[in-house]
Enzyme design. Structure first.
Site, PDB file in Angstrom:
ATOM      1  N   LYS A 151       0.832  -1.202   0.000  1.00 20.93           N
ATOM      2  CA  LYS A 151       0.000   0.000   0.000  1.00 20.93           C
ATOM      3  C   LYS A 151       0.867   1.254   0.000  1.00 20.93           C
ATOM      4  O   LYS A 151       0.652   2.178  -0.794  1.00 20.93           O
ATOM      5  CB  LYS A 151      -0.897   0.011   1.248  1.00 20.93           C
ATOM      6  CG  LYS A 151      -1.822   1.199   1.303  1.00 20.93           C
ATOM      7  CD  LYS A 151      -2.459   1.333   2.661  1.00 20.93           C
ATOM      8  CE  LYS A 151      -2.075   2.657   3.261  1.00 20.93           C
ATOM      9  NZ  LYS A 151      -2.492   2.819   4.623  1.00 20.93           N
ATOM     10  N   ASP A 170      -6.532   0.939   1.414  1.00 17.44           N
ATOM     11  CA  ASP A 170      -6.529   1.189   2.852  1.00 17.44           C
ATOM     12  C   ASP A 170      -7.901   0.807   3.390  1.00 17.44           C
ATOM     13  O   ASP A 170      -8.708   0.179   2.687  1.00 17.44           O
ATOM     14  CB  ASP A 170      -6.174   2.658   3.148  1.00 17.44           C
ATOM     15  CG  ASP A 170      -7.299   3.617   2.762  1.00 17.44           C
ATOM     16  OD1 ASP A 170      -8.239   3.186   2.052  1.00 17.44           O
ATOM     17  OD2 ASP A 170      -7.242   4.783   3.162  1.00 17.44           O
TER      18      ASP A 170
END
Ligand code: SF4
Length: 248
Positions: A151, A170
């Protein structure tokens, strides 16, 4: 380059000279000299300690002669210092770091721009390539740092370099992608894989940003504000708090 000690300051150490220097020399342990006469050992611990003691007293508060405000700036300054004086490097780096204050900016800079700014340090073509290459490697290596998950890597590459390496997943992207039935997966890795199949690559970066904003402002975790949601007609989530009954 004068020293390699990394201290975030631009103060210069002054050598102790004159009477004070002679006093320091006189204070050197005589034992080390006497012993040397019998069985001379240049690596004897007391001799090493004496050398270090004299140096510390002669150059109190010594710091790196290359001006820098961060490890990155010191790296660049060190590259520039090859075959060049520290004084010359210190004359060049303020304008260089003003023009290109971050690794990102330096990675994106053109070689002629860099060359012009560092010309007076000599070997400027090679040095421009080196600092540009270093900036790019810094960015790539960030993605390999322990704890920097996919991420974070996607965030850095997408937001800094505009490179769509994946979809940032997320908590907001995970929740809303499920609400919009874009995925049934429950882990960020699997959600990302699903999204990468259905979202065009040139929308990966913006999609992540948009969904994250949507998650913060409208499609919040508890009691999503569906009445204000521009996606409401496209949403069939059982979490909906309001419906126009036109969802499709
Ligand atoms: S309609 Fe409600 S649940 Fe669906 S995306 Fe909008 S805010 Fe989220």
């Amino acid at each position: 380059m004068a020293t390699t000690k990394v201290v975030p300051t631009t103060a210069k150490a002054k050598a102790v000279t004159g009477a004070k220097a002679r006093a320091i020399a006189a204070s050197e342990p005589v034992a080390a000299k006497k012993k040397a006469g019998k069985t001379r050992n240049p690596l004897a611990p007391e001799r090493i300690a004496a050398i270090l003691d004299v140096l510390r007293k002669t150059y109190p508060g010594v710091v790196c002669a290359l001006h820098h405000r961060s490890a990155w700036e010191l790296t660049v300054a060190t590259i520039l210092s090859a075959q060049c004086t520290d004084v010359r490097v210190n004359l060049v780096t303020p304008a260089l770091f003003k023009a290109f204050p971050t690794p990102k900016a330096m990675a994106a800079a053109s070689l002629p721009e860099l060359e012009e700014l560092i010309r007076t340090t000599g070997f400027f073509r090679n040095k421009a390539k080196s600092i540009q290459g270093a900036a790019r490697i810094v960015m790539e290596e960030i993605l390999r740092l322990p704890g920097v998950a996919r991420k974070t890597g996607n965030v850095v590459l997408g937001s800094w370099f505009n490179i769509p390496s994946g979809v940032v997943v997320d908590t907001h992207v995970l929740r809303i992608s499920r609400r919009l039935e874009l995925t049934h997966a429950t882990t960020p890795e699997k959600v990302e894989q699903d999204l990468m199949k259905i979202i065009p690559q040139d929308r990966w970066i913006d999609f992540s940003h948009e969904i994250i904003h949507h998650g913060r402002q409208i499609c919040v975790a508890r009691k999503p504000r569906c009445v204000d949601c521009t996606l409401e007609k496209l949403c069939n989530s059982p979490d909906k708090t309001w419906t126009s009954q036109e969802a499709g």
